[in-house]
Motif scaffolding. Structure first.
Motif, PDB file in Angstrom:
ATOM      1  N   LYS A 160      25.022-101.719 -95.453  1.00 39.67           N
ATOM      2  CA  LYS A 160      25.592-102.049 -94.141  1.00 39.67           C
ATOM      3  C   LYS A 160      26.411-103.334 -94.133  1.00 39.67           C
ATOM      4  O   LYS A 160      27.161-103.583 -93.189  1.00 39.67           O
ATOM      5  N   ALA A 161      26.280-104.112 -95.206  1.00 37.95           N
ATOM      6  CA  ALA A 161      26.987-105.397 -95.244  1.00 37.95           C
ATOM      7  C   ALA A 161      28.111-105.446 -96.265  1.00 37.95           C
ATOM      8  O   ALA A 161      29.054-106.227 -96.119  1.00 37.95           O
ATOM      9  N   ILE A 162      28.016-104.642 -97.326  1.00 41.32           N
ATOM     10  CA  ILE A 162      28.995-104.724 -98.412  1.00 41.32           C
ATOM     11  C   ILE A 162      29.824-103.450 -98.437  1.00 41.32           C
ATOM     12  O   ILE A 162      29.278-102.357 -98.629  1.00 41.32           O
ATOM     13  N   PRO A 163      31.117-103.557 -98.230  1.00 37.71           N
ATOM     14  CA  PRO A 163      31.956-102.352 -98.202  1.00 37.71           C
ATOM     15  C   PRO A 163      32.158-101.761 -99.589  1.00 37.71           C
ATOM     16  O   PRO A 163      31.993-102.448-100.605  1.00 37.71           O
ATOM     17  N   ILE A 164      32.482-100.470 -99.617  1.00 34.17           N
ATOM     18  CA  ILE A 164      32.874 -99.838-100.869  1.00 34.17           C
ATOM     19  C   ILE A 164      34.355-100.105-101.095  1.00 34.17           C
ATOM     20  O   ILE A 164      35.082-100.518-100.185  1.00 34.17           O
ATOM     21  N   THR A 165      34.830 -99.882-102.302  1.00 28.86           N
ATOM     22  CA  THR A 165      36.252-100.000-102.602  1.00 28.86           C
ATOM     23  C   THR A 165      36.610 -99.047-103.730  1.00 28.86           C
ATOM     24  O   THR A 165      35.776 -98.737-104.580  1.00 28.86           O
ATOM     25  N   LYS A 166      37.851 -98.573-103.689  1.00 30.93           N
ATOM     26  CA  LYS A 166      38.392 -97.820-104.816  1.00 30.93           C
ATOM     27  C   LYS A 166      39.331 -98.678-105.643  1.00 30.93           C
ATOM     28  O   LYS A 166      39.820 -98.235-106.684  1.00 30.93           O
ATOM     29  N   GLN A 167      39.582 -99.898-105.188  1.00 32.09           N
ATOM     30  CA  GLN A 167      40.461-100.814-105.914  1.00 32.09           C
ATOM     31  C   GLN A 167      39.601-101.699-106.813  1.00 32.09           C
ATOM     32  O   GLN A 167      39.329-102.849-106.515  1.00 32.09           O
ATOM     33  N   ASP A 168      39.173-101.127-107.915  1.00 30.05           N
ATOM     34  CA  ASP A 168      38.238-101.821-108.785  1.00 30.05           C
ATOM     35  C   ASP A 168      38.728-101.820-110.221  1.00 30.05           C
ATOM     36  O   ASP A 168      39.733-101.203-110.571  1.00 30.05           O
ATOM     37  N   VAL A 169      37.992-102.541-111.046  1.00 33.32           N
ATOM     38  CA  VAL A 169      38.276-102.603-112.472  1.00 33.32           C
ATOM     39  C   VAL A 169      36.945-102.607-113.221  1.00 33.32           C
ATOM     40  O   VAL A 169      35.980-103.229-112.780  1.00 33.32           O
ATOM     41  N   VAL A 170      36.898-101.869-114.303  1.00 35.23           N
ATOM     42  CA  VAL A 170      35.700-101.835-115.152  1.00 35.23           C
ATOM     43  C   VAL A 170      35.984-102.639-116.412  1.00 35.23           C
ATOM     44  O   VAL A 170      36.981-102.405-117.098  1.00 35.23           O
ATOM     45  N   LEU A 171      35.125-103.586-116.694  1.00 33.01           N
ATOM     46  CA  LEU A 171      35.239-104.425-117.883  1.00 33.01           C
ATOM     47  C   LEU A 171      34.192-103.995-118.905  1.00 33.01           C
ATOM     48  O   LEU A 171      33.008-103.894-118.581  1.00 33.01           O
ATOM     49  N   VAL A 172      34.634-103.703-120.116  1.00 34.58           N
ATOM     50  CA  VAL A 172      33.743-103.339-121.222  1.00 34.58           C
ATOM     51  C   VAL A 172      33.985-104.334-122.347  1.00 34.58           C
ATOM     52  O   VAL A 172      35.113-104.510-122.814  1.00 34.58           O
ATOM     53  N   PHE A 173      32.919-104.995-122.786  1.00 40.97           N
ATOM     54  CA  PHE A 173      33.039-106.071-123.768  1.00 40.97           C
ATOM     55  C   PHE A 173      31.881-105.946-124.751  1.00 40.97           C
ATOM     56  O   PHE A 173      30.731-106.122-124.387  1.00 40.97           O
ATOM     57  N   VAL A 174      32.193-105.593-125.993  1.00 39.77           N
ATOM     58  CA  VAL A 174      31.175-105.373-127.031  1.00 39.77           C
ATOM     59  C   VAL A 174      31.449-106.318-128.193  1.00 39.77           C
ATOM     60  O   VAL A 174      32.588-106.399-128.679  1.00 39.77           O
ATOM     61  N   THR A 175      30.410-107.000-128.648  1.00 40.58           N
ATOM     62  CA  THR A 175      30.534-107.888-129.798  1.00 40.58           C
ATOM     63  C   THR A 175      29.407-107.615-130.783  1.00 40.58           C
ATOM     64  O   THR A 175      28.233-107.566-130.394  1.00 40.58           O
ATOM     65  N   VAL A 176      29.759-107.427-132.047  1.00 39.21           N
ATOM     66  CA  VAL A 176      28.778-107.210-133.105  1.00 39.21           C
ATOM     67  C   VAL A 176      29.014-108.248-134.196  1.00 39.21           C
ATOM     68  O   VAL A 176      30.152-108.441-134.648  1.00 39.21           O
ATOM     69  N   THR A 177      27.948-108.910-134.610  1.00 42.11           N
ATOM     70  CA  THR A 177      28.013-109.905-135.672  1.00 42.11           C
ATOM     71  C   THR A 177      27.058-109.494-136.794  1.00 42.11           C
ATOM     72  O   THR A 177      25.939-109.046-136.525  1.00 42.11           O
ATOM     73  N   GLY A 178      27.518-109.660-138.026  1.00 40.23           N
ATOM     74  CA  GLY A 178      26.672-109.331-139.164  1.00 40.23           C
ATOM     75  C   GLY A 178      27.348-109.703-140.462  1.00 40.23           C
ATOM     76  O   GLY A 178      28.431-110.296-140.485  1.00 40.23           O
ATOM     77  N   TRP A 179      26.700-109.315-141.540  1.00 40.05           N
ATOM     78  CA  TRP A 179      27.203-109.649-142.869  1.00 40.05           C
ATOM     79  C   TRP A 179      27.974-108.476-143.443  1.00 40.05           C
ATOM     80  O   TRP A 179      27.532-107.329-143.411  1.00 40.05           O
ATOM     81  N   LYS A 180      29.161-108.787-143.964  1.00 38.75           N
ATOM     82  CA  LYS A 180      30.013-107.780-144.579  1.00 38.75           C
ATOM     83  C   LYS A 180      30.731-108.421-145.762  1.00 38.75           C
ATOM     84  O   LYS A 180      31.409-109.447-145.610  1.00 38.75           O
ATOM     85  N   ASP A 181      30.558-107.845-146.943  1.00 36.21           N
ATOM     86  CA  ASP A 181      31.204-108.354-148.158  1.00 36.21           C
ATOM     87  C   ASP A 181      30.901-109.830-148.387  1.00 36.21           C
ATOM     88  O   ASP A 181      31.756-110.595-148.841  1.00 36.21           O
ATOM     89  N   GLY A 182      29.684-110.239-148.049  1.00 34.96           N
ATOM     90  CA  GLY A 182      29.264-111.611-148.297  1.00 34.96           C
ATOM     91  C   GLY A 182      29.664-112.602-147.232  1.00 34.96           C
ATOM     92  O   GLY A 182      29.385-113.794-147.361  1.00 34.96           O
ATOM     93  N   TYR A 183      30.317-112.146-146.153  1.00 35.58           N
ATOM     94  CA  TYR A 183      30.760-113.040-145.086  1.00 35.58           C
ATOM     95  C   TYR A 183      30.088-112.669-143.769  1.00 35.58           C
ATOM     96  O   TYR A 183      29.890-111.485-143.466  1.00 35.58           O
ATOM     97  N   LEU A 184      29.778-113.682-142.993  1.00 37.44           N
ATOM     98  CA  LEU A 184      29.313-113.461-141.637  1.00 37.44           C
ATOM     99  C   LEU A 184      30.539-113.128-140.790  1.00 37.44           C
ATOM    100  O   LEU A 184      31.443-113.953-140.633  1.00 37.44           O
ATOM    101  N   THR A 185      30.580-111.907-140.260  1.00 39.09           N
ATOM    102  CA  THR A 185      31.786-111.376-139.643  1.00 39.09           C
ATOM    103  C   THR A 185      31.479-110.881-138.237  1.00 39.09           C
ATOM    104  O   THR A 185      30.390-110.390-137.966  1.00 39.09           O
ATOM    105  N   GLN A 186      32.439-111.021-137.342  1.00 39.47           N
ATOM    106  CA  GLN A 186      32.273-110.566-135.973  1.00 39.47           C
ATOM    107  C   GLN A 186      33.369-109.578-135.597  1.00 39.47           C
ATOM    108  O   GLN A 186      34.540-109.801-135.877  1.00 39.47           O
ATOM    109  N   LEU A 187      32.969-108.467-134.965  1.00 34.95           N
ATOM    110  CA  LEU A 187      33.902-107.484-134.447  1.00 34.95           C
ATOM    111  C   LEU A 187      33.767-107.426-132.936  1.00 34.95           C
ATOM    112  O   LEU A 187      32.661-107.467-132.400  1.00 34.95           O
ATOM    113  N   THR A 188      34.897-107.298-132.251  1.00 32.65           N
ATOM    114  CA  THR A 188      34.904-107.265-130.797  1.00 32.65           C
ATOM    115  C   THR A 188      35.761-106.116-130.294  1.00 32.65           C
ATOM    116  O   THR A 188      36.849-105.869-130.812  1.00 32.65           O
TER     117      THR A 188
END
Length: 397
Positions: free
Chosen positions: A267-295
């Motif tokens: 009753k207080a917060i309106p709906i909207t169709k003017q929106d945006v979805v944010l997807v943000f994934v980060t993975v960190t680990g060891w690859k070929d002897g290096y600490l590496t991050q993929l985003t």
């Protein structure tokens, strides 16, 4: 042509039914008790509607007769009954739930599945696509350190102190804000409190906050248990939102009065169709002897499809569901029992006619991250997604 049943004609159910019927490959029966919701779908080619009470096993059995599968776009509490009816009818089952207990109930039902019958909950954005994208990034590492999943469905033009509009099921939103959150911390699975773990970050020139919410990991914590040191999921909001939610659910104790909280929000917060979805994934680990991050970071915007304006959360959630249904009927998924989202390959998902929405309606954000090599401080390793070249052609609708 595939005959299917969609239970629920709300914002997401309508989007799913419309997307599937538009291909000409699906004959969609949509059931709901809300005649006004059904009326919005009446007359669309490929869609028929009927009044359906999903709390009635007999009504569900009649609606499922002759159908290949059922999709539940209902609130989470209706899903175990729909899944049980699907089991008895011998058809496959898909849902959008973020509720952990509901997923466990569906998994128990899936243990009795017949050959050719699958049960696949959590098909949407988060849980759903976020697990598919996160798991894909983990491949190729020699060993994993951290997997961080962040998703936000946000108004494109925030106003007021809340800086939020309703874009999703209010019951689901309250679940996310009030229920315990599963994580892997220091190699051990545990539960943490919702609304905690507050962090701030900037992406594409906009400041955001993120905090623990329930259900977004889906089954990924089970899949990665024993292979990753830290794994968590957090919801993204504009700065300041979390403190106001915490005041409502903690200070005013509305976490234990959820019907009142739902009434206040709707009753207080309106709906909207003017929106945006944010997807943000980060993975960190060891690859070929290096600490590496993929985003992998992307924004998906609201758009016009089939002559109608659709919100970004409708587009992304419908795309998540329609893609896995399409892949199942094309024999690209397991053929019996419980199926996890991360069993879907990201390349197959994005190549699908529905999954392509995560590219065609998206602005890809490429932020290569430099991570110091723990063995050789003077050296660094940086790596971005193999798809980063295509990201430069991404546009904002």
């Amino acid at each position: 042509m595939h005959a299917i049943l969609v239970c629920g004609a709300g914002k997401i159910g309508r989007a799913i039914a419309t997307h599937l019927a538009a291909t000409g490959d699906y004959q969609v029966l949509v059931g709901d008790v809300d005649e006004r919701a059904l009326e919005r779908l009446r007359g669309i080619t490929g869609i028929t509607v009927q009044r359906l009470d999903v709390s009635s096993p007999a009504a569900l059995a009649a609606a499922m007769a002759g159908r290949r599968l059922v999709i539940s776009a209902c609130s989470f509490f209706a899903n175990p009954g729909i899944a049980q009816a699907a089991l008895l009818a011998g058809i496959s089952y898909f849902d959008l739930t973020e509720d952990v207990a509901t997923t466990r109930a569906v998994a128990a039902i899936a243990a009795q599945a017949r050959p050719g019958q699958i049960f696949m909950p959590q098909c949407g954005l988060a849980p759903g696509f976020i697990a598919i994208a996160g798991y894909d990034l983990t491949r190729g590492f020699d060993s994993l350190d951290e997997v961080r999943l962040r998703v936000g469905a946000l108004p494109q033009f925030p106003t007021g102190e809340f800086k939020y509009n309703l874009t999703w099921s209010t019951d689901g939103l309250i679940n996310e804000y009030c229920n315990p959150c599963e994580v892997i911390h220091q190699g051990r699975r545990c539960e943490v409190l919702p609304l905690e773990g507050l962090e701030h970050f900037s992406l594409d020139g906009v400041d955001y906050e993120a905090f623990n919410t329930s259900g977004g990991l889906g089954t990924l914590w089970e899949t990665l248990q024993g292979t990753v040191r830290n794994l968590d999921y957090k919801t993204v909001r504009y700065r300041g939102h979390r403190d106001l939610v915490a005041f409502l659910v903690t200070e005013l104790k509305l976490a234990s009065r959820r019907e009142l909280l739902k009434d206040l929000l709707e009753k207080a917060i309106p709906i909207t169709k003017q929106d945006v979805v944010l997807v943000f994934v980060t993975v960190t680990g060891w690859k070929d002897g290096y600490l590496t991050q993929l985003t992998d970071a992307r924004k998906i915007y609201h758009s016009t499809l089939f002559g109608e304006s659709w919100s970004a959360i409708q587009i992304t959630t419908a795309a998540g569901m329609c893609t896995v249904v399409d892949l199942f009927l094309a024999n690209q998924l397991p053929t019996q029992g419980f199926v996890r989202q991360e069993q879907v390959g990201l390349a197959a998902f994005l190549a699908n006619r529905f999954g392509a929405a995560y590219e065609s309606h998206a602005q890809r954000l490429v932020h290569p991250t430099i991570v110091a090599d723990a063995r050789k401080p003077a050296q660094v390793a940086t790596e971005s997604l193999a798809r980063s070249e295509r990201a430069q052609s991404g546009t904002t609708p």
